[in-house]
Design an enzyme around this catalytic site. Structure first.
Site, PDB file in Angstrom:
ATOM      1  N   ASN A 275      -8.337  27.075  14.959  1.00 22.94           N
ATOM      2  CA  ASN A 275      -8.318  28.541  14.999  1.00 22.94           C
ATOM      3  C   ASN A 275      -7.026  29.125  15.575  1.00 22.94           C
ATOM      4  OD1 ASN A 275      -9.194  27.504  17.489  1.00 22.94           O
ATOM      5  ND2 ASN A 275     -10.281  29.383  18.017  1.00 22.94           N
TER       6      ASN A 275
ATOM      7  N   CYS B  33     -12.724  31.342  20.626  1.00 19.82           N
ATOM      8  CA  CYS B  33     -13.710  31.018  21.648  1.00 19.82           C
ATOM      9  C   CYS B  33     -13.807  32.127  22.686  1.00 19.82           C
ATOM     10  CB  CYS B  33     -13.370  29.686  22.317  1.00 19.82           C
ATOM     11  SG  CYS B  33     -11.715  29.640  23.050  1.00 19.82           S
TER      12      CYS B  33
ATOM     13  N   GLU C 249     -12.322  22.510  26.865  1.00 21.82           N
ATOM     14  CA  GLU C 249     -12.396  23.959  26.656  1.00 21.82           C
ATOM     15  C   GLU C 249     -13.244  24.144  25.408  1.00 21.82           C
ATOM     16  OE1 GLU C 249     -12.393  27.229  25.185  1.00 21.82           O
ATOM     17  OE2 GLU C 249     -10.297  26.998  24.609  1.00 21.82           O
ATOM     18  N   LEU C 250     -14.481  24.540  25.600  1.00 19.07           N
ATOM     19  CA  LEU C 250     -15.444  24.564  24.502  1.00 19.07           C
ATOM     20  C   LEU C 250     -15.738  25.999  24.061  1.00 19.07           C
ATOM     21  CD1 LEU C 250     -17.748  21.719  25.868  1.00 19.07           C
ATOM     22  CD2 LEU C 250     -15.717  21.536  24.430  1.00 19.07           C
TER      23      LEU C 250
ATOM     24  N   LYS D 231      -4.293  14.739  18.068  1.00 15.14           N
ATOM     25  CA  LYS D 231      -5.213  14.623  16.938  1.00 15.14           C
ATOM     26  C   LYS D 231      -5.648  16.055  16.618  1.00 15.14           C
ATOM     27  CE  LYS D 231      -8.968  14.330  14.415  1.00 15.14           C
ATOM     28  NZ  LYS D 231      -9.395  15.578  13.737  1.00 15.14           N
ATOM     29  N   HIS D 232      -5.092  16.608  15.554  1.00 12.26           N
ATOM     30  CA  HIS D 232      -5.384  17.990  15.213  1.00 12.26           C
ATOM     31  C   HIS D 232      -6.538  18.070  14.212  1.00 12.26           C
ATOM     32  CE1 HIS D 232      -4.611  22.118  15.652  1.00 12.26           C
ATOM     33  NE2 HIS D 232      -3.301  22.085  15.753  1.00 12.26           N
TER      34      HIS D 232
END
Length: 450
Positions: free
Chosen positions: A130, A261, A227-228, A153-154
């Site tokens: 995002n 988020c 970070e969720l 790792k994207h």
């Protein structure tokens, strides 16, 4: 192969060959060998490279922004702003990393005692689509300035942006392998975390992804930062500046097509002003221009994938079935979702309980400050909350009552290099940015000299 597709046109932009097991091993070994040298460089040297990275981002922001928009549908003006913010975080750490990591003297009975902050090695970053540049740079800038090495790792749908990020550091003159992108799927991450050359992992993403990464890191006794998701509340009291609050709440919900988020996702309004506020808010939503993300005047682009728009559509329908009313929007066309506002939302409905990742928001009314606080804290998420009031004494009194990681007064929740960023509850743990962020991935070494 990993394919990057344009969500606006549906066309495949580029295909990327996934790394083999042997190639992954080569990436990690190169990172480990580079760490042995990079950790010995001076702060001054690192700062010069980081300043170069900032200049590279600013000089070629249109190039990098264009690929962001093509890959995940962010309106081009917002993609350019994202690149500019990445330059800011590079400049911030180039200037402040040395003071953030300076030895901390402690008065004891020793001749000298202090805490030093030393790098730990190769750090894996698992990042989302995002904000494909910003999420990575807010990790990479402090990590590299601390003397660590970054391996990325994207998300699979933004692999061109992932390669571009590596290109930024290469163009800035960083020694080879200081930062590497790994073109791999999520199924490879477990083994990468377990690799002895990886010393820690940071993830920005969903709760399931965070739980999986934290579980593996925990089993290996490795540091993790998560970070969720978030379900930030926008709480408008009856003494708020209504026009300013409306404008801020529009930005908080609908920028990046609502795919953030930290977006404001629950609009909680005092009953005394709810009717007028709602009417004016809906009128402002009508003015938001949807269209081709490559057009400079587009504010609402397409969502990043069709399945994400379908998920949001289900949440809207579920809430309507439970009694909410659509005040504007509600229609989907492929990956495009109309900007949507629902009235009469209660805390039992999907639009309140769950994270809504897209251009839709539900409105809930409250009578008292105590009720507003209870509504905010009833969420399983705890990333941030915005409160709107002209009474600063009142604001200061209620700030401690919120359980979130951040409270913003008369402003949307946003990340800023100068301030620590992170959440509570299922929004994750650990902090990014500022002093707190750069000290997450260091060895805080106690030194005692007698």
């Amino acid at each position: 192969m990993i394919a990057s597709k344009n969500p606006y046109t549906g066309e495949t932009i580029e295909k990327f060959e996934e790394l083999s097991k042997e190639q992954i091993d080569e990436v990690l070994e190169n990172a480990q060998q580079r760490y042995k040298l990079w950790r010995k460089t001076s702060m001054g040297e690192r700062a010069e490279f980081m300043k170069n990275a900032a200049e590279e981002l600013k000089a070629n922001k249109e190039e990098y922004a264009r690929d962001i928009t093509l890959e995940m549908g962010k309106p081009i003006s917002q993609s350019i702003s994202e690149i500019e913010k990445c330059a800011w975080v590079c400049e911030y750490y180039a200037k402040h990393a040395e003071e953030h990591l300076a030895d901390r003297l402690v008065d004891t009975d020793a001749q000298k005692s202090y805490v030093s902050y030393e790098p730990i090695g190769v750090v894996l970053a698992v990042m989302p689509w995002n904000y494909p540049f910003w999420q990575v740079f807010r990790f990479a800038a402090p990590a590299l300035m601390a003397g660590n090495i970054g391996v990325l790792k994207h998300a699979s749908n933004v692999m061109r942006s992932a390669n571009n990020i590596q290109k930024v550091f290469e163009r800035a003159g960083f020694p080879k392998y200081c930062f590497q992108n790994m073109t791999v799927g999520s199924d490879k991450i477990d083994d990468v975390i377990k690799d002895k050359r990886i010393k820690a992992v940071t993830l920005t993403g969903s709760k399931p992804a965070g739980a999986a990464v934290a579980s593996t890191a925990g089993s290996e006794i490795k540091k993790s930062v998560l970070e969720l998701g978030g379900s930030n509340a926008l709480v408008v009291f009856d003494n708020a500046n209504m026009d300013a609050a409306i404008d801020t709440c529009i930005q908080a919900r609908f920028q990046n097509t609502g795919q953030s988020c930290i977006a404001g996702k629950r609009l909680i309004i005092h009953e005394n002003i709810a009717e007028e506020f709602t009417k004016n808010y809906v009128e402002k939503v009508k003015e938001l221009k949807s269209g081709d993300p490559m057009n400079e005047d587009t504010f609402i682009g397409t969502m990043a994938r069709v399945d994400l728009a379908e998920d949001l559509e289900k949440q809207i329908k579920s809430s309507v079935d439970a009694g909410a009313k659509i005040l504007i929007g509600g229609e989907r066309d492929g990956a495009y979702m109309q900007p949507t506002v629902l009235g009469g939302v209660t805390k039992e409905m999907s639009m309140f309980k769950e994270e809504t990742f897209g251009p839709a928001i539900g409105i809930t009314r409250f009578k008292t400050a105590e009720e507003a606080i209870e509504l905010v804290n009833s969420s399983d998420f705890g990333l941030g909350v915005s409160i709107f009031t002209e009474d600063m004494d009142f604001a200061k009194d209620i700030i401690p009552e919120f359980e979130d990681g951040a409270v913003f007064v008369n402003e949307l929740v946003k990340s800023d290099p100068r301030l620590p960023f992170g959440g509570t509850k299922i929004s994750g743990y650990g902090r990014e940015l500022s002093l707190d962020g750069i000290q997450e991935f260091v060895n805080k070494k106690t030194v005692y000299i007698k």
